[in-house]
Structure formats: structure tokens, C-alpha cells
Design a protein around this motif. Structure first.
Motif, PDB file in Angstrom:
ATOM      1  N   ARG A 140      -2.142   7.780  -4.853  1.00 52.61           N
ATOM      2  CA  ARG A 140      -1.868   7.548  -3.436  1.00 52.61           C
ATOM      3  C   ARG A 140      -0.391   7.249  -3.230  1.00 52.61           C
ATOM      4  N   TYR A 141       0.107   7.618  -2.059  1.00 56.61           N
ATOM      5  CA  TYR A 141       1.479   7.318  -1.675  1.00 56.61           C
ATOM      6  C   TYR A 141       1.449   6.144  -0.711  1.00 56.61           C
ATOM      7  N   GLN A 142       2.303   5.151  -0.992  1.00 55.60           N
ATOM      8  CA  GLN A 142       2.387   3.955  -0.159  1.00 55.60           C
ATOM      9  C   GLN A 142       3.849   3.694   0.185  1.00 55.60           C
ATOM     10  N   GLU A 143       4.052   3.090   1.338  1.00 53.62           N
ATOM     11  CA  GLU A 143       5.406   2.689   1.701  1.00 53.62           C
ATOM     12  C   GLU A 143       5.814   1.509   0.838  1.00 53.62           C
ATOM     13  N   ALA A 144       7.014   1.562   0.302  1.00 55.80           N
ATOM     14  CA  ALA A 144       7.542   0.486  -0.553  1.00 55.80           C
ATOM     15  C   ALA A 144       8.658  -0.218   0.184  1.00 55.80           C
ATOM     16  N   ALA A 145       9.032  -1.347  -0.332  1.00 54.31           N
ATOM     17  CA  ALA A 145      10.134  -2.121   0.272  1.00 54.31           C
ATOM     18  C   ALA A 145      11.444  -1.358   0.054  1.00 54.31           C
ATOM     19  N   PRO A 146      12.322  -1.398   1.049  1.00 56.18           N
ATOM     20  CA  PRO A 146      13.624  -0.734   0.884  1.00 56.18           C
ATOM     21  C   PRO A 146      14.410  -1.347  -0.272  1.00 56.18           C
TER      22      PRO A 146
END
Length: 148
Positions: A140-146
């Protein structure tokens, strides 16, 4: 190859029509028996070749299609990058290093043909350069912290 075959068949038919049978050229848009036969013969040849190909099946998707579909679905769930935010960074992804699929999928999904897309496995990562950072874990693709 299908286009080359079709072009060769049409050129061959035109040659037979003019040189061998010494007939005037066929008018455009007519349904002469030769045109109908040529169309049906080409369709039969292409169908037979496709049907006999053991490496291609419409019954089960290829692994590449599954990867592409998964990334596209996850991108629609994740927020798109805002204009001028610097683009998208993939920390990890499920694609081979030499493929361009993440770039194309991001640009097509977000309908932005110029959004920069970087991959940590192919480019040096710079902190603060990307407005959207995405990581790949457990298929799965998840948003990560910048990155900072």
C-alpha cells in the motif's frame, strides 16, 4: 505488427487489383467483396494468433497491471500535491528502478503533466523540496511526513 500486416495486405490487394487483374482503382467507401474478404481474413488471422499465444491471457491481470492499479487507487485516496508545492517524492515504491510508471501514473492521476515526481531509489533526496511524500509498505502507498 498488426499494423504492418494490415498495411502489407492492403498494398498487396491494391497491387493485385491494378497490375494482375488490370481493373480501375476501387472507389473510396465501397463494399466490394475483395475488401470484405480482406477484412474478415485479417480479423481471423489476428484472432487466431492472439488465441494461440500462451503468454497472454485476458482472464488474469498481469502483475504490472495490479501494481499500476494499486498505485492509482492509493493516489486517489491520498491528497494531490498543491500547485507550486514542489511535487511528489516516493521514498519507496513497488516498481523496478528502470521503470517510469510512478511518474506517468502520478501525472495522469492528478491531471498535471508537469508535476515533478522523484523516487528515492533513483535520485538524491533533498529535504523540503517535495509537497507530497509517499511511502510504500505492505503493498500500500501511504502519505509520509515531509523530509526536514
Amino acid at each position: 505488427w498488426a499494423l504492418y500486416l494490415a498495411s502489407a495486405l492492403v498494398a498487396g490487394r491494391e497491387w493485385l487489383w491494378k497490375i494482375v487483374w488490370k481493373r480501375p482503382p476501387l472507389p473510396a467507401g465501397t463494399w466490394e467483396p475483395e475488401r470484405v474478404f480482406l477484412f474478415l481474413a485479417t480479423a481471423l488471422i489476428l484472432f487466431t494468433v492472439q488465441f494461440e499465444d500462451p503468454g497472454f491471457s485476458l482472464d488474469e491481470p498481469s502483475p504490472h497491471q495490479v501494481q499500476i492499479r494499486g498505485l492509482r487507487q492509493d493516489l486517489t485516496r491520498i491528497r494531490p500535491p498543491t500547485p507550486g508545492s514542489g511535487g511528489v517524492l516516493f521514498l519507496r515504491d513497488g516498481f523496478d528502478v528502470e521503470t517510469w510508471n510512478p511518474l506517468y501514473i502520478v501525472r495522469l492521476t492528478y491531471r498535471d503533466p508537469v508535476v515533478p515526481v522523484d523516487r528515492a531509489k533513483t535520485t538524491a533526496v533533498q529535504s523540503g523540496k517535495h509537497g507530497l511524500v509517499i511511502d510504500y509498505q505492505d503493498q500500500r502507498y501511504q502519505e509520509a511526513a515531509p523530509l526536514r
